[in-house]
Design a protein around this motif. Structure first.
Motif, PDB file in Angstrom:
ATOM      1  N   ALA A  17       0.899  -1.256   0.214  1.00  0.00           N
ATOM      2  CA  ALA A  17      -0.217  -0.225   0.107  1.00  0.00           C
ATOM      3  C   ALA A  17       0.757   1.410   0.095  1.00  0.00           C
ATOM      4  N   LEU A  18       2.061   1.255   0.913  1.00  0.00           N
ATOM      5  CA  LEU A  18       3.024   2.272   0.694  1.00  0.00           C
ATOM      6  C   LEU A  18       3.616   2.416  -0.577  1.00  0.00           C
ATOM      7  N   LEU A  19       3.980   1.614  -1.098  1.00  0.00           N
ATOM      8  CA  LEU A  19       4.525   1.508  -2.491  1.00  0.00           C
ATOM      9  C   LEU A  19       3.596   2.260  -3.515  1.00  0.00           C
ATOM     10  N   ALA A  20       2.323   1.711  -3.465  1.00  0.00           N
ATOM     11  CA  ALA A  20       1.452   2.055  -4.394  1.00  0.00           C
ATOM     12  C   ALA A  20       1.014   3.911  -4.157  1.00  0.00           C
ATOM     13  N   ALA A  21       1.273   4.172  -2.906  1.00  0.00           N
ATOM     14  CA  ALA A  21       0.877   5.689  -2.487  1.00  0.00           C
ATOM     15  C   ALA A  21       1.925   6.464  -3.146  1.00  0.00           C
ATOM     16  N   LEU A  22       3.076   6.239  -2.971  1.00  0.00           N
ATOM     17  CA  LEU A  22       4.267   6.895  -3.371  1.00  0.00           C
ATOM     18  C   LEU A  22       4.430   6.690  -4.821  1.00  0.00           C
ATOM     19  N   ALA A  23       4.223   5.722  -5.554  1.00  0.00           N
ATOM     20  CA  ALA A  23       4.053   5.550  -6.847  1.00  0.00           C
ATOM     21  C   ALA A  23       2.983   6.386  -7.613  1.00  0.00           C
ATOM     22  N   ALA A  24       2.127   6.658  -6.926  1.00  0.00           N
ATOM     23  CA  ALA A  24       0.873   7.401  -7.311  1.00  0.00           C
ATOM     24  C   ALA A  24       1.249   8.925  -7.275  1.00  0.00           C
TER      25      ALA A  24
END
Length: 205
Positions: free
Chosen positions: A97-104
């Motif tokens: 979830a953290l990776l997805a938020a940072l990528a977004a």
């Protein structure tokens, strides 16, 4: 002689000295035409937003009131030690979830989209949660120093950077809106600035 405002560096709009500012009406920088927000958003916009605001405030109030006894209950009943059967899945899922938020956030910044604001806020909150749980769950173990180092050197600075970026973008957006609306002076600080829809709420159809 009335003091004229300088043209906006972002939209190029220059309010004339004989134009009275109206927070509910936005000048069109292309031809000087004044756009009424209510005609764009619909006649029921003010009533709908006011109703949604009341409902949202009621929900938030109920949540705050309910959380007080719940926190007290957890403080008295939760065990100090607890063995989890999905420890790996919990942390892997959290980091995904953290990776997805940072990528977004990176995508929105690259594409220069306003969506960077919620994405950056979500990333900052997840980073703060990551630092909190890393330190708390490693308390009293040999991993505590690594958790503290990760929190102090990586997670907390990055969260602060994202939150500051959100503040800068919101401040810039407010300044552009303020200038386009022909409002006098400088915009207020963010903690005193009203929602854009609030200016329409006070102009009944």
């Amino acid at each position: 002689m009335d003091k004229q405002q300088p043209p906006c560096p972002h939209c190029g709009y220059h309010p004339g000295p004989d134009r009275a500012p109206d927070p509910g009406r936005t000048p069109d920088p292309g031809n000087g035409r004044v756009e009424d927000w209510r005609s764009v958003l619909g006649q029921d916009f003010a009533r709908t937003t006011a109703r949604q605001r009341r409902r949202g405030l009621a929900v938030m109030l109920v949540c705050c009131v309910a959380l007080v006894p719940w926190i007290a209950f957890l403080a008295e009943t939760l065990p100090v030690h607890y063995e989890s059967r999905q420890w790996r899945l919990a942390w892997v899922g959290f980091d995904i979830a953290l990776l997805a938020a940072l990528a977004a956030t990176a995508w929105a910044g690259w594409r220069r989209r306003q969506l960077i604001v919620p994405f950056a806020l979500a990333s900052a909150v997840l980073l703060l949660c990551d630092a909190w749980f890393d330190v708390m769950l490693a308390w009293g173990t040999d991993d505590l120093r690594w958790s503290l180092a990760s929190a102090v050197l990586v997670e907390l600075p990055l969260a602060g950077l994202l939150l500051n970026r959100v503040r800068v973008i919101m401040r810039m957006t407010l300044k552009v809106y303020w200038h386009r609306a022909g409002l006098p002076g400088d915009p207020p600080p963010l903690h005193r600035a009203r929602l854009f829809s609030a200016t329409v709420d006070h102009h009944p159809s």
